[in-house]
Design a protein around this motif. Structure first.
Motif, PDB file in Angstrom:
ATOM      1  N   GLY A  90      -6.254   4.399  -6.234  1.00 21.78           N
ATOM      2  CA  GLY A  90      -6.061   4.034  -4.837  1.00 21.78           C
ATOM      3  C   GLY A  90      -4.628   3.647  -4.580  1.00 21.78           C
ATOM      4  N   SER A  91      -4.387   3.110  -3.398  1.00 18.24           N
ATOM      5  CA  SER A  91      -3.027   2.681  -3.058  1.00 18.24           C
ATOM      6  C   SER A  91      -3.039   1.280  -2.455  1.00 18.24           C
ATOM      7  CB  SER A  91      -2.387   3.681  -2.086  1.00 18.24           C
ATOM      8  OG  SER A  91      -3.179   3.786  -0.917  1.00 18.24           O
ATOM      9  N   THR A  92      -4.044   0.499  -2.807  1.00 24.83           N
ATOM     10  CA  THR A  92      -4.134  -0.862  -2.286  1.00 24.83           C
ATOM     11  C   THR A  92      -3.310  -1.814  -3.145  1.00 24.83           C
ATOM     12  OG1 THR A  92      -6.364  -0.411  -1.489  1.00 24.83           O
ATOM     13  CG2 THR A  92      -5.732  -2.718  -1.697  1.00 24.83           C
ATOM     14  N   HIS A  93      -2.348  -2.462  -2.518  1.00 20.43           N
ATOM     15  CA  HIS A  93      -1.583  -3.523  -3.187  1.00 20.43           C
ATOM     16  C   HIS A  93      -0.803  -4.281  -2.122  1.00 20.43           C
ATOM     17  CE1 HIS A  93       2.364  -1.492  -2.830  1.00 20.43           C
ATOM     18  NE2 HIS A  93       1.697  -0.377  -3.079  1.00 20.43           N
ATOM     19  N   PRO A  94      -0.558  -5.570  -2.343  1.00 19.16           N
ATOM     20  CA  PRO A  94       0.311  -6.300  -1.411  1.00 19.16           C
ATOM     21  C   PRO A  94       1.761  -5.857  -1.595  1.00 19.16           C
ATOM     22  CG  PRO A  94      -0.368  -7.710  -3.227  1.00 19.16           C
ATOM     23  CD  PRO A  94      -1.082  -6.406  -3.405  1.00 19.16           C
ATOM     24  N   ALA A  95       2.633  -6.303  -0.707  1.00 24.68           N
ATOM     25  CA  ALA A  95       4.066  -5.998  -0.851  1.00 24.68           C
ATOM     26  C   ALA A  95       4.563  -6.548  -2.182  1.00 24.68           C
ATOM     27  CB  ALA A  95       4.841  -6.611   0.309  1.00 24.68           C
ATOM     28  N   TRP A  96       5.457  -5.799  -2.826  1.00 22.24           N
ATOM     29  CA  TRP A  96       6.050  -6.248  -4.085  1.00 22.24           C
ATOM     30  C   TRP A  96       7.482  -6.679  -3.807  1.00 22.24           C
ATOM     31  CZ3 TRP A  96       4.370  -1.079  -6.715  1.00 22.24           C
ATOM     32  CH2 TRP A  96       2.980  -1.110  -6.938  1.00 22.24           C
ATOM     33  N   LEU A 137       1.605   5.197 -11.705  1.00 21.42           N
ATOM     34  CA  LEU A 137       1.807   5.039 -10.273  1.00 21.42           C
ATOM     35  C   LEU A 137       3.019   5.821  -9.822  1.00 21.42           C
ATOM     36  CD1 LEU A 137       4.221   2.723  -9.481  1.00 21.42           C
ATOM     37  CD2 LEU A 137       2.520   1.294 -10.553  1.00 21.42           C
ATOM     38  N   THR A 138       2.946   6.262  -8.580  1.00 27.77           N
ATOM     39  CA  THR A 138       4.066   6.955  -7.972  1.00 27.77           C
ATOM     40  C   THR A 138       5.084   5.908  -7.553  1.00 27.77           C
ATOM     41  OG1 THR A 138       2.644   8.703  -7.151  1.00 27.77           O
ATOM     42  CG2 THR A 138       4.763   8.468  -6.079  1.00 27.77           C
ATOM     43  N   ASN A 139       6.339   6.090  -7.930  1.00 30.57           N
ATOM     44  CA  ASN A 139       7.392   5.157  -7.536  1.00 30.57           C
ATOM     45  C   ASN A 139       7.559   5.257  -6.019  1.00 30.57           C
ATOM     46  OD1 ASN A 139       9.801   3.853  -6.930  1.00 30.57           O
ATOM     47  ND2 ASN A 139      10.730   4.410  -8.873  1.00 30.57           N
ATOM     48  N   PRO A 140       7.126   4.246  -5.267  1.00 30.70           N
ATOM     49  CA  PRO A 140       7.185   4.328  -3.806  1.00 30.70           C
ATOM     50  C   PRO A 140       8.614   4.321  -3.261  1.00 30.70           C
ATOM     51  CG  PRO A 140       6.462   2.154  -4.485  1.00 30.70           C
ATOM     52  CD  PRO A 140       6.558   2.983  -5.724  1.00 30.70           C
ATOM     53  N   LEU A 141       9.579   3.942  -4.070  1.00 33.06           N
ATOM     54  CA  LEU A 141      10.972   3.945  -3.629  1.00 33.06           C
ATOM     55  C   LEU A 141      11.601   5.322  -3.799  1.00 33.06           C
ATOM     56  CD1 LEU A 141      12.081   0.552  -5.196  1.00 33.06           C
ATOM     57  CD2 LEU A 141      11.301   0.991  -2.855  1.00 33.06           C
ATOM     58  N   ALA A 142      11.068   6.124  -4.713  1.00 36.02           N
ATOM     59  CA  ALA A 142      11.637   7.443  -4.986  1.00 36.02           C
ATOM     60  C   ALA A 142      10.825   8.573  -4.358  1.00 36.02           C
ATOM     61  CB  ALA A 142      11.732   7.662  -6.494  1.00 36.02           C
ATOM     62  N   GLY A 143       9.545   8.335  -4.045  1.00 36.54           N
ATOM     63  CA  GLY A 143       8.721   9.342  -3.391  1.00 36.54           C
ATOM     64  C   GLY A 143       7.850  10.112  -4.362  1.00 36.54           C
ATOM     65  N   ASN A 149       0.808  -1.230   0.000  1.00 34.18           N
ATOM     66  CA  ASN A 149       0.000   0.000   0.000  1.00 34.18           C
ATOM     67  C   ASN A 149       0.840   1.278   0.000  1.00 34.18           C
ATOM     68  OD1 ASN A 149      -2.206  -1.789   0.209  1.00 34.18           O
ATOM     69  ND2 ASN A 149      -2.048  -1.758   2.428  1.00 34.18           N
ATOM     70  N   SER A 150       1.991   1.258  -0.662  1.00 34.62           N
ATOM     71  CA  SER A 150       2.886   2.422  -0.662  1.00 34.62           C
ATOM     72  C   SER A 150       2.883   3.197  -1.982  1.00 34.62           C
ATOM     73  CB  SER A 150       4.315   1.982  -0.334  1.00 34.62           C
ATOM     74  OG  SER A 150       4.787   1.071  -1.309  1.00 34.62           O
ATOM     75  N   ALA A 151       2.231   2.682  -3.010  1.00 35.19           N
ATOM     76  CA  ALA A 151       2.214   3.355  -4.313  1.00 35.19           C
ATOM     77  C   ALA A 151       0.826   3.928  -4.586  1.00 35.19           C
ATOM     78  CB  ALA A 151       2.590   2.379  -5.421  1.00 35.19           C
ATOM     79  N   ALA A 152       0.767   5.177  -5.010  1.00 34.56           N
ATOM     80  CA  ALA A 152      -0.491   5.768  -5.468  1.00 34.56           C
ATOM     81  C   ALA A 152      -0.696   5.335  -6.920  1.00 34.56           C
ATOM     82  CB  ALA A 152      -0.430   7.288  -5.370  1.00 34.56           C
ATOM     83  N   ILE A 153      -1.843   4.733  -7.210  1.00 30.43           N
ATOM     84  CA  ILE A 153      -2.075   4.079  -8.500  1.00 30.43           C
ATOM     85  C   ILE A 153      -3.324   4.633  -9.164  1.00 30.43           C
ATOM     86  CG2 ILE A 153      -2.476   1.841  -9.605  1.00 30.43           C
ATOM     87  CD1 ILE A 153      -1.432   0.654  -6.819  1.00 30.43           C
ATOM     88  N   VAL A 154      -3.269   4.824 -10.487  1.00 26.80           N
ATOM     89  CA  VAL A 154      -4.449   5.155 -11.283  1.00 26.80           C
ATOM     90  C   VAL A 154      -4.439   4.242 -12.504  1.00 26.80           C
ATOM     91  CG1 VAL A 154      -5.727   6.918 -12.559  1.00 26.80           C
ATOM     92  CG2 VAL A 154      -4.376   7.585 -10.564  1.00 26.80           C
ATOM     93  N   LEU A 155      -5.553   3.561 -12.720  1.00 26.07           N
ATOM     94  CA  LEU A 155      -5.745   2.710 -13.891  1.00 26.07           C
ATOM     95  C   LEU A 155      -6.848   3.358 -14.721  1.00 26.07           C
ATOM     96  CD1 LEU A 155      -5.106  -0.105 -15.236  1.00 26.07           C
ATOM     97  CD2 LEU A 155      -7.154  -0.898 -14.073  1.00 26.07           C
ATOM     98  N   ARG A 156      -6.593   3.577 -16.000  1.00 26.85           N
ATOM     99  CA  ARG A 156      -7.540   4.301 -16.850  1.00 26.85           C
ATOM    100  C   ARG A 156      -8.257   3.353 -17.799  1.00 26.85           C
ATOM    101  NH1 ARG A 156      -6.172  10.145 -18.335  1.00 26.85           N
ATOM    102  NH2 ARG A 156      -7.172  10.264 -16.311  1.00 26.85           N
ATOM    103  N   THR A 157      -9.582   3.392 -17.737  1.00 24.65           N
ATOM    104  CA  THR A 157     -10.411   2.644 -18.679  1.00 24.65           C
ATOM    105  C   THR A 157     -11.249   3.638 -19.460  1.00 24.65           C
ATOM    106  OG1 THR A 157     -12.305   2.351 -17.182  1.00 24.65           O
ATOM    107  CG2 THR A 157     -10.569   0.665 -17.112  1.00 24.65           C
TER     108      THR A 157
END
Length: 186
Positions: free
Chosen positions: A113-119, A160-166, A87-95
């Protein structure tokens, strides 16, 4: 007919009508889940989130209740060398809403949203993330096809926002549903 038989028949008819109305009312949101094959090409300069590109994935839909927004999830077999917290990445999927012929033109429906398991080194899952608003019953959508040009801030199907870079380090992915893939029905 005796009054007791008349009352019993009336109760039976009312119960049958209630079952029919309930069945009809739930069918408007009972179409999901559905799954389609998609392909993404991402502009991840770090290579930390999306290494090999292009890659294939499965896009799946869900709608748990008749009032909450529908959700979409992306699942792929690619993994990362670096662990990314859940849950660390802000994500947008476009349809995009399609006509009955699936022409791919129409109203944009974003899922965010930002829902995802650990990668990590295991298969990657993005979502499930909800639509910004409930998509009306009977609406057909598909992943917005942005494959005609490289991914960029103005041409993307997944961002998505790269959660490692901010914040400010967005990764853009162009994508499309596999040829012949059906629309998602809601």
């Amino acid at each position: 007919m005796k009054p007791t038989k008349l009352v019993t028949a009336g109760i039976t008819c009312a119960a049958g009508a209630l079952v029919a109305v309930t069945a009809l009312s739930t069918s408007a949101y009972a179409i999901p889940p559905e799954a389609r094959s998609v392909t993404f090409t991402c502009n991840d300069p770090s290579g930390a989130i999306f290494g090999p590109s292009p890659f294939t994935a499965t896009l799946s839909s869900s709608a748990s209740t008749p009032t909450l927004p529908q959700k979409m999830k992306v699942s792929t077999s690619i993994g990362q060398n670096t662990a990314v917290p859940a849950n660390s990445a802000a994500i947008v999927l476009r349809t995009i809403q399609t006509s009955s012929g699936g022409s791919g033109v129409g109203t944009v429906h974003d899922f965010a949203g930002s829902t995802h398991p650990a990668w990590g080194p295991w298969p990657m899952v993005i979502g499930p993330i909800p639509a910004l608003a409930r998509i009306p019953a009977g609406t057909n959508v598909r992943l917005k096809d942005t494959s005609a040009a490289p991914p960029s801030a103005t041409n993307w199907s997944l961002r998505l926002t790269n959660p490692l870079a901010g914040p400010g380090w967005d990764i853009y992915c162009s994508g499309y549903q596999t040829f012949g893939s059906l629309d998602f029905g809601f």
